[in-house]
Design an enzyme around this catalytic site. Sequence first.
Site, PDB file in Angstrom:
ATOM      1  N   THR A  15       0.060   5.372  -2.101  1.00  0.00           N
ATOM      2  CA  THR A  15      -0.796   6.502  -1.711  1.00  0.00           C
ATOM      3  C   THR A  15      -0.857   6.608  -0.181  1.00  0.00           C
ATOM      4  O   THR A  15      -0.388   5.719   0.536  1.00  0.00           O
ATOM      5  CB  THR A  15      -2.250   6.290  -2.210  1.00  0.00           C
ATOM      6  OG1 THR A  15      -2.712   5.026  -1.714  1.00  0.00           O
ATOM      7  CG2 THR A  15      -2.347   6.308  -3.721  1.00  0.00           C
ATOM      8  N   GLY A  38      -4.094   7.057  15.115  1.00  0.00           N
ATOM      9  CA  GLY A  38      -5.441   7.632  15.190  1.00  0.00           C
ATOM     10  C   GLY A  38      -5.726   8.322  13.874  1.00  0.00           C
ATOM     11  O   GLY A  38      -5.214   7.915  12.826  1.00  0.00           O
ATOM     12  N   PRO A  39      -6.537   9.383  13.889  1.00  0.00           N
ATOM     13  CA  PRO A  39      -6.873  10.043  12.630  1.00  0.00           C
ATOM     14  C   PRO A  39      -5.725  10.835  12.008  1.00  0.00           C
ATOM     15  O   PRO A  39      -5.236  11.803  12.596  1.00  0.00           O
ATOM     16  CB  PRO A  39      -8.019  10.995  13.018  1.00  0.00           C
ATOM     17  CG  PRO A  39      -8.221  10.870  14.459  1.00  0.00           C
ATOM     18  CD  PRO A  39      -7.226   9.941  15.046  1.00  0.00           C
ATOM     19  N   GLY A  46       0.834  -1.207   0.000  1.00  0.00           N
ATOM     20  CA  GLY A  46       0.000   0.000   0.000  1.00  0.00           C
ATOM     21  C   GLY A  46       0.863   1.250   0.000  1.00  0.00           C
ATOM     22  O   GLY A  46       0.486   2.265   0.593  1.00  0.00           O
ATOM     23  N   GLY A  47       2.005   1.179  -0.665  1.00  0.00           N
ATOM     24  CA  GLY A  47       2.975   2.276  -0.591  1.00  0.00           C
ATOM     25  C   GLY A  47       2.790   3.373  -1.631  1.00  0.00           C
ATOM     26  O   GLY A  47       3.571   4.320  -1.672  1.00  0.00           O
ATOM     27  N   LEU A  72      -0.917   7.074   3.797  1.00  0.00           N
ATOM     28  CA  LEU A  72       0.115   6.978   4.833  1.00  0.00           C
ATOM     29  C   LEU A  72       1.292   6.127   4.361  1.00  0.00           C
ATOM     30  O   LEU A  72       2.441   6.388   4.736  1.00  0.00           O
ATOM     31  CB  LEU A  72      -0.481   6.372   6.115  1.00  0.00           C
ATOM     32  CG  LEU A  72      -1.574   7.215   6.789  1.00  0.00           C
ATOM     33  CD1 LEU A  72      -2.087   6.516   8.047  1.00  0.00           C
ATOM     34  CD2 LEU A  72      -1.064   8.601   7.131  1.00  0.00           C
ATOM     35  N   TYR A  77      -8.584   0.394  17.541  1.00  0.00           N
ATOM     36  CA  TYR A  77      -9.723  -0.503  17.753  1.00  0.00           C
ATOM     37  C   TYR A  77      -9.339  -1.972  17.526  1.00  0.00           C
ATOM     38  O   TYR A  77     -10.190  -2.855  17.608  1.00  0.00           O
ATOM     39  CB  TYR A  77     -10.969  -0.066  16.970  1.00  0.00           C
ATOM     40  CG  TYR A  77     -10.873   0.023  15.465  1.00  0.00           C
ATOM     41  CD1 TYR A  77     -10.654  -1.103  14.674  1.00  0.00           C
ATOM     42  CD2 TYR A  77     -11.069   1.249  14.827  1.00  0.00           C
ATOM     43  CE1 TYR A  77     -10.614  -1.022  13.295  1.00  0.00           C
ATOM     44  CE2 TYR A  77     -11.027   1.349  13.436  1.00  0.00           C
ATOM     45  CZ  TYR A  77     -10.796   0.214  12.682  1.00  0.00           C
ATOM     46  OH  TYR A  77     -10.753   0.293  11.310  1.00  0.00           O
ATOM     47  N   SER A  79     -22.557  -8.287   3.230  1.00  0.00           N
ATOM     48  CA  SER A  79     -22.593  -9.643   2.652  1.00  0.00           C
ATOM     49  C   SER A  79     -21.392 -10.420   3.189  1.00  0.00           C
ATOM     50  O   SER A  79     -20.414  -9.817   3.687  1.00  0.00           O
ATOM     51  CB  SER A  79     -22.507  -9.563   1.125  1.00  0.00           C
ATOM     52  OG  SER A  79     -21.222  -9.122   0.728  1.00  0.00           O
TER      53      SER A  79
HETATM   54  C1  HXC Z   1     -20.593  -2.462   2.137  1.00  0.00           C
HETATM   55  C2  HXC Z   1     -19.133  -3.071   0.440  1.00  0.00           C
HETATM   56  C3  HXC Z   1     -18.641  -1.730   0.375  1.00  0.00           C
HETATM   57  C4  HXC Z   1     -19.203  -0.751   1.280  1.00  0.00           C
HETATM   58  C5  HXC Z   1     -17.581  -2.920  -1.096  1.00  0.00           C
HETATM   59  N1  HXC Z   1     -18.463  -3.758  -0.488  1.00  0.00           N
HETATM   60  N2  HXC Z   1     -17.678  -1.691  -0.586  1.00  0.00           N
HETATM   61  N3  HXC Z   1     -20.091  -3.428   1.307  1.00  0.00           N
HETATM   62  N4  HXC Z   1     -20.180  -1.179   2.134  1.00  0.00           N
HETATM   63  N5  HXC Z   1     -18.812   0.500   1.285  1.00  0.00           N
HETATM   64  C6  HXC Z   1     -18.656  -5.176  -0.780  1.00  0.00           C
HETATM   65  C7  HXC Z   1     -19.003  -5.419  -2.235  1.00  0.00           C
HETATM   66  O1  HXC Z   1     -20.388  -5.247  -2.479  1.00  0.00           O
HETATM   67  C8  HXC Z   1     -18.562  -6.870  -2.392  1.00  0.00           C
HETATM   68  O2  HXC Z   1     -19.488  -7.751  -1.824  1.00  0.00           O
HETATM   69  C9  HXC Z   1     -17.332  -6.977  -1.507  1.00  0.00           C
HETATM   70  O3  HXC Z   1     -17.424  -5.887  -0.563  1.00  0.00           O
HETATM   71  C10 HXC Z   1     -16.057  -6.818  -2.299  1.00  0.00           C
HETATM   72  O4  HXC Z   1     -16.100  -5.595  -3.003  1.00  0.00           O
HETATM   73  P1  HXC Z   1     -15.138  -5.284  -4.244  1.00  0.00           P
HETATM   74  O5  HXC Z   1     -15.371  -3.885  -4.667  1.00  0.00           O
HETATM   75  O6  HXC Z   1     -15.258  -6.370  -5.264  1.00  0.00           O
HETATM   76  O7  HXC Z   1     -13.703  -5.484  -3.575  1.00  0.00           O
HETATM   77  P2  HXC Z   1     -12.341  -4.871  -3.980  1.00  0.00           P
HETATM   78  O8  HXC Z   1     -12.342  -4.317  -5.366  1.00  0.00           O
HETATM   79  O9  HXC Z   1     -11.321  -5.883  -3.672  1.00  0.00           O
HETATM   80  O10 HXC Z   1     -12.212  -3.594  -3.013  1.00  0.00           O
HETATM   81  C11 HXC Z   1     -11.841  -3.755  -1.683  1.00  0.00           C
HETATM   82  C12 HXC Z   1     -12.483  -2.679  -0.845  1.00  0.00           C
HETATM   83  C13 HXC Z   1     -12.065  -1.283  -1.341  1.00  0.00           C
HETATM   84  C14 HXC Z   1     -12.074  -2.899   0.606  1.00  0.00           C
HETATM   85  C15 HXC Z   1     -13.990  -2.824  -0.977  1.00  0.00           C
HETATM   86  O11 HXC Z   1     -12.691  -0.289  -0.567  1.00  0.00           O
HETATM   87  C16 HXC Z   1     -10.578  -1.076  -1.295  1.00  0.00           C
HETATM   88  O12 HXC Z   1      -9.858  -1.528  -2.153  1.00  0.00           O
HETATM   89  N6  HXC Z   1     -10.068  -0.389  -0.293  1.00  0.00           N
HETATM   90  C17 HXC Z   1      -8.610  -0.216  -0.135  1.00  0.00           C
HETATM   91  C18 HXC Z   1      -8.269   1.079   0.477  1.00  0.00           C
HETATM   92  C19 HXC Z   1      -8.897   1.300   1.837  1.00  0.00           C
HETATM   93  O13 HXC Z   1      -9.970   0.794   2.150  1.00  0.00           O
HETATM   94  N7  HXC Z   1      -8.238   2.100   2.635  1.00  0.00           N
HETATM   95  C20 HXC Z   1      -8.772   2.459   3.918  1.00  0.00           C
HETATM   96  C21 HXC Z   1      -8.059   1.721   4.951  1.00  0.00           C
HETATM   97  S1  HXC Z   1      -8.174   2.594   6.470  1.00  0.00           S
HETATM   98  P3  HXC Z   1     -20.582  -8.567  -2.748  1.00  0.00           P
HETATM   99  O14 HXC Z   1     -21.320  -9.435  -1.776  1.00  0.00           O
HETATM  100  O15 HXC Z   1     -21.446  -7.510  -3.375  1.00  0.00           O
HETATM  101  O16 HXC Z   1     -19.798  -9.348  -3.752  1.00  0.00           O
HETATM  102  C22 HXC Z   1      -8.077   1.440   7.685  1.00  0.00           C
HETATM  103  C23 HXC Z   1      -7.860   1.886   9.129  1.00  0.00           C
HETATM  104  C24 HXC Z   1      -8.777   2.936   9.581  1.00  0.00           C
HETATM  105  O17 HXC Z   1      -8.173   0.321   7.455  1.00  0.00           O
HETATM  106  C25 HXC Z   1      -8.370   3.539  10.910  1.00  0.00           C
HETATM  107  C26 HXC Z   1      -9.075   4.850  11.166  1.00  0.00           C
HETATM  108  C27 HXC Z   1      -8.619   5.548  12.421  1.00  0.00           C
END
Ligand code: HXC
Length: 290
Positions: A25, A197-198, A22-23, A27, A155, A113
Site C-alpha cells: 500500500t 515530506g508530505p 510495506g510494499g 508509498l 524529523y 504506554s
Molecule cells: C497511542 C497507540 C495508538 C495511538 C496504538 N497504540 N495506536 N497509542 N495512540 N494512535 C498503542 C496500543 O494501545 C498498544 O499499547 C501499542 O500501541 C501497540 O498497538 P497494537 O495495535 O497492538 O500494535 P500493532 O497492531 O502492531 O499496530 C502497530 C501500529 C499501527 C503502529 C499501532 O498503527 C500500524 O500497524 N501502523 C502501520 C502503518 C503506519 O503507521 N503507517 C504510517 C507510517 S508514516 P498498549 O499499551 O495498549 O498495549 C511514517 C512517517 C511519517 O512513519 C512522515 C510524515 C511526513
Amino acid sequence: MKYTQGMLRQDALKGKTILITGGGTGLGRSMAEYFLELEANLVISSRRLDVLKETAKQLQEKYGGKVLPLACDVREIDQVEKMFQLAIAEFGAVDAVVNNAAGNFISPTERLSANAFHTVIDIVLKGTVNMTMTAGKHWIGIKQPGVFLNIVTTYAWTGSAYVVPSASAKAGVLAMTRSLAVEWAKYNIRSNAIAPGPFPTEGAWSRLLPADLANKFDPAKKIPLKRVGEHQELANLAAYLISDFSAYVNGEVITIDGGEWLKGAGEFNHLEQVPDELWDQLANMRKKKS
Ligand code: HXC
C-alpha cells in the site's frame, strides 16, 4: 516532460530483484509499481497477505513481470529470514532492499504506554535492522553487491514533537544508513536514504492527520512550493537510487519535501508573511532617513 511522469529509461532496473517492505500500500506500492514498470522483479511484504496478493495481481495485470507477495512482520527476525530465503528461491537473488515499512501515530509523549513506544521502535528501527542484517550477511557471504534504500523522514535529524517514537527510530535508521555506507562499501553494498515530506497516502494521513486535523492543518500550506508531493516524484528518486545510475551515491539522505523542513529552520523565514505594501513602507522610511 513533467514531474508526474516516469524519469528513467524503460529497462533501467531490468534483471534486478527488489524487495520492498510495506510494499502493498501507500508509498511502498507506488515505488514498487514504478520498479516493475522499469522491468525489475519484485518482492512485496507486509503483515497483510490478502492486501499484498491483490496489489501483486493488479500490478502484474498492468505491467506484466513478476511480483511475489510474502507475509512478514519485520519485527520478527525468523519471519524476515524466511521471507528472504523464499525470495531467493523464487528469483535466484535479491539485489536491493527498500526498508519502507513503518508504524507511527501522533500523541503527547507522556500519554504513550511503554508498549506503544516499543511498538513503533520495533517496526521502524528493529524491522530495518532485521532486514538489513539478513540481506547484508547474505550478500557479504556470497560476495554479491547490494543496495539498501531506507525511507526516513526530515524529523530524523530535527526531531519532532508528538511523534517521538517515530523520530527516535528514524534517527536510528539514518545513523545506520550512514554507518553501513562506509563499513559495507568494501563489499560493494551501497546504503542511501530518502526523507520524504508530505506525500498523501491513506494509511499515514488517516493516522497522522485524523478527523478534522487534515482540514485545520492543510500540509500544502506550510510547504514553500505550496503543494504536496506526487508519488511519481518519489518513485523517480527511489528508482534512481536503486539503479546503477547512482553507483557513486553512497551514504546520502535525499530530502524531497518542497522545502518544508528548512522553512521551519530559517531565522527570518516568517517574513514571507510581510505583504508588499509593508515592504514598500519600510523602503520609504529608509529613504526618508537617508
Ligand atoms: C497511542 C497507540 C495508538 C495511538 C496504538 N497504540 N495506536 N497509542 N495512540 N494512535 C498503542 C496500543 O494501545 C498498544 O499499547 C501499542 O500501541 C501497540 O498497538 P497494537 O495495535 O497492538 O500494535 P500493532 O497492531 O502492531 O499496530 C502497530 C501500529 C499501527 C503502529 C499501532 O498503527 C500500524 O500497524 N501502523 C502501520 C502503518 C503506519 O503507521 N503507517 C504510517 C507510517 S508514516 P498498549 O499499551 O495498549 O498495549 C511514517 C512517517 C511519517 O512513519 C512522515 C510524515 C511526513
